[in-house]
Enzyme design. Structure first.
Site, PDB file in Angstrom:
ATOM      1  N   ASP A   1      34.106  -1.572  44.617  1.00 30.82           N
ATOM      2  CA  ASP A   1      34.366  -1.078  43.250  1.00 30.82           C
ATOM      3  C   ASP A   1      34.568   0.436  43.196  1.00 30.82           C
ATOM      4  OD1 ASP A   1      33.846  -3.746  42.131  1.00 30.82           O
ATOM      5  OD2 ASP A   1      31.744  -3.319  42.574  1.00 30.82           O
TER       6      ASP A   1
ATOM      7  N   LYS B   1      39.829   1.471  44.553  1.00 29.10           N
ATOM      8  CA  LYS B   1      40.875   1.397  45.590  1.00 29.10           C
ATOM      9  C   LYS B   1      42.225   1.013  45.004  1.00 29.10           C
ATOM     10  CE  LYS B   1      38.347  -1.587  47.814  1.00 29.10           C
ATOM     11  NZ  LYS B   1      37.051  -1.429  47.108  1.00 29.10           N
TER      12      LYS B   1
ATOM     13  N   GLY C   1      38.581  -7.190  43.212  1.00 30.09           N
ATOM     14  CA  GLY C   1      39.044  -6.917  41.856  1.00 30.09           C
ATOM     15  C   GLY C   1      39.574  -5.509  41.774  1.00 30.09           C
ATOM     16  N   HIS C   2      40.883  -5.347  41.928  1.00 28.02           N
ATOM     17  CA  HIS C   2      41.491  -4.021  41.941  1.00 28.02           C
ATOM     18  C   HIS C   2      42.178  -3.763  40.599  1.00 28.02           C
ATOM     19  CE1 HIS C   2      41.630  -4.075  46.628  1.00 28.02           C
ATOM     20  NE2 HIS C   2      40.428  -4.049  46.131  1.00 28.02           N
TER      21      HIS C   2
ATOM     22  N   GLN D   1      36.635  -4.989  48.900  1.00 25.66           N
ATOM     23  CA  GLN D   1      35.194  -4.739  48.936  1.00 25.66           C
ATOM     24  C   GLN D   1      34.924  -3.321  49.459  1.00 25.66           C
ATOM     25  OE1 GLN D   1      36.160  -8.064  50.584  1.00 25.66           O
ATOM     26  NE2 GLN D   1      36.325  -8.555  48.435  1.00 25.66           N
TER      27      GLN D   1
END
Length: 471
Positions: free
Chosen positions: A14, A17, A41-42, A225
């Site tokens: 988180d 990225k 989750g980007h 991650q």
């Protein structure tokens, strides 16, 4: 000549990225995912519009950029097709830009069922997974019983192997976990649809990357991650199920380690973590609530509230060693705006001694007490700043101290969620390669004079910027 740049998180994920990958693709022709699954989750914010990606590389919104998913990614066909449909509904030509390795292990409904059943059985000792089947799918890969994307197109062979797999997993689901079994017929019906939709997207990802390299194109490797969640080097057992460090960029796409030119480590100006596991600098006071509220610290995958804490230079040093970090990108500096003072963790006190490196095993973190260095905060807003001169003096000093503690140059600073809210001190694709002597920055293929001059100008400009950071 082109350059290969790895972008990865250096904390517990988180770190922002997705925004950085999207930003850097202005000079890349290829973006490739090499590990993880749709537990990533980007989040991208472009001209105020928010996009959250889980499987598809963050370069998908850029015209002229090829997006690849390598063999190291565990792929859930249903999740991928949903993500593709959401983007296509907004006019993004996903099928023109995306290609998939047939060697990607499949995440099937039985993997999701196992993931959820295990977490429920663990009770208070649960790991805190996303419940999306990532771990069980990687287990099947290592046990050599897993099914891969290319198997979808083998008809009766796929059906037979699926039934064998379900015999094994349904036994565990029903007999050990007391959960419902998975139906082979239902999965086979879905698999026909998956095969029809995904067949045109299959490609030899390794060869595509090799040809791009020979053509002098810039390639960006997108990690998921964070390094402290690495299955080998993270805070085990509270980790993810894949290797998140830079070395896996080679394994996860099929290229050699000499093909990696630059590793950009993404770190927040503070620290966060989702789920269970050690977190030495975690805050439970007004400062922690400030970071959570202003930073909008909720997971892009699960929506869970993230735990927050001060910046941890000790943990980051381990990530720098594990990845061979070339430069740092510091994100969410703006979240610290308005604080009267800020702290950085410079060491861990354990057993009467202070160490500048973290322990090697996760259980030893329980005995670690963070040692802090306090610095003045700043009242002025940094949101949207695009040059160092726009930052308050205290913010510049904070970044300079962070850089000193980590012994790696800060090359990018993010000052907001939007793509343009960024200070680029040195673009990774312009930086002379530290891995081999004489490596020049990117430029027209074969134009050695151009790239050498550009390197000299970049060195001089960067030296001037570094000086300003410390004034």
């Amino acid at each position: 000549m082109g350059k290969n740049v790895v972008v990865l998180g250096t904390q517990w994920g988180d770190e922002g990225k997705g925004k950085v990958v999207d930003l850097l693709t202005d000079e890349a022709r290829v973006v490739v995912r090499f590990q993880g699954g749709h537990n990533a989750g980007h989040t991208l914010v472009i001209d105020g519009a928010k996009t959250v990606l889980h499987l598809i590389p963050s370069g998908i919104l850029r015209a002229g950029v090829s997006c690849l998913i390598g063999n190291g990614v565990v792929l859930a066909p249903d999740a991928l097709l949903k993500e593709m449909a959401d983007l296509e509904a907004r006019g993004v030509p996903v099928r023109e830009r995306l290609r998939l390795s047939p060697a990607c292990p499949l995440i099937l409904p039985c993997h999701v069922a196992l993931d959820l059943a295990r977490e429920q059985k663990r009770g208070a000792a649960r790991i805190g997974t996303t419940g999306r089947g990532i771990g069980p799918a990687y287990e099947d890969k290592v046990a050599r019983r897993g099914l891969r994307l290319g198997d979808l197109f083998k008809g009766p062979v796929f059906a037979e192997r699926l039934r064998e797999l379900l015999d094994f997993h349904n036994f565990m689901l029903s007999r050990y976990y007391g959960a419902a079994e998975c139906d082979a017929g239902a999965i086979l019906a879905e698999a026909e649809h998956w095969a029809e939709q995904l067949r045109p997207l299959l490609a030899d990802v390794t060869t595509l990357l090799h040809r791009a390299r020979l053509a002098g194109e810039n390639i960006l490797f997108e990690g998921a991650q964070g390094s402290l969640l690495d299955i080998d080097h993270g805070t085990y057992p509270f980790v993810t199920s894949s290797n998140t460090v830079a070395g896996n960029a080679s394994v996860g796409v099929g290229l050699g380690p000499r093909d990696i030119d630059y590793v950009l480590g993404i770190t927040k100006a503070y620290t966060t973590r989702v789920g269970a596991g050690p977190f030495p600098t975690e805050l439970f006071d007004d400062f922690g609530r400030h970071l959570s509220r202003i930073g909008q610290e909720f997971g892009a995958v699960t929506g869970r509230a993230r735990r927050t804490g001060w910046f941890d230079a000790v943990a980051l040093r381990r990530s720098i060693l594990n990845n061979g970090i070339t430069g740092l990108c510091v994100t969410k500096l703006d979240v610290l705006d308005g604080l009267e003072r800020v702290k950085l963790c410079t060491g861990y006190r354990r057993g009467g001694t202070v160490s500048d490196m973290p322990p090697l095993t996760g259980d030893q973190y329980a005995d670690c007490e963070p040692v802090y260095e306090e610095m003045p905060g700043w009242k002025d807003s940094t949101v949207g700043s695009r040059s160092l001169g726009q930052l308050p003096e205290a913010a510049r000093r904070y970044l300079a101290r962070l850089e000193e503690l980590c012994a790696v140059p800060v090359t990018i600073v993010s000052t907001g969620a939007d793509r343009d809210h960024t200070i680029i001190l040195r673009h990774p694709f312009d930086c002379p390669c530290p891995a081999s002597a004489g490596c020049a920055p990117s430029g027209p293929p074969g134009d050695r004079a151009s790239t050498t001059d550009r390197a000299r100008r970049g060195d001089a400009a960067y030296a001037a910027v570094r000086a300003r950071l410390r004034t």
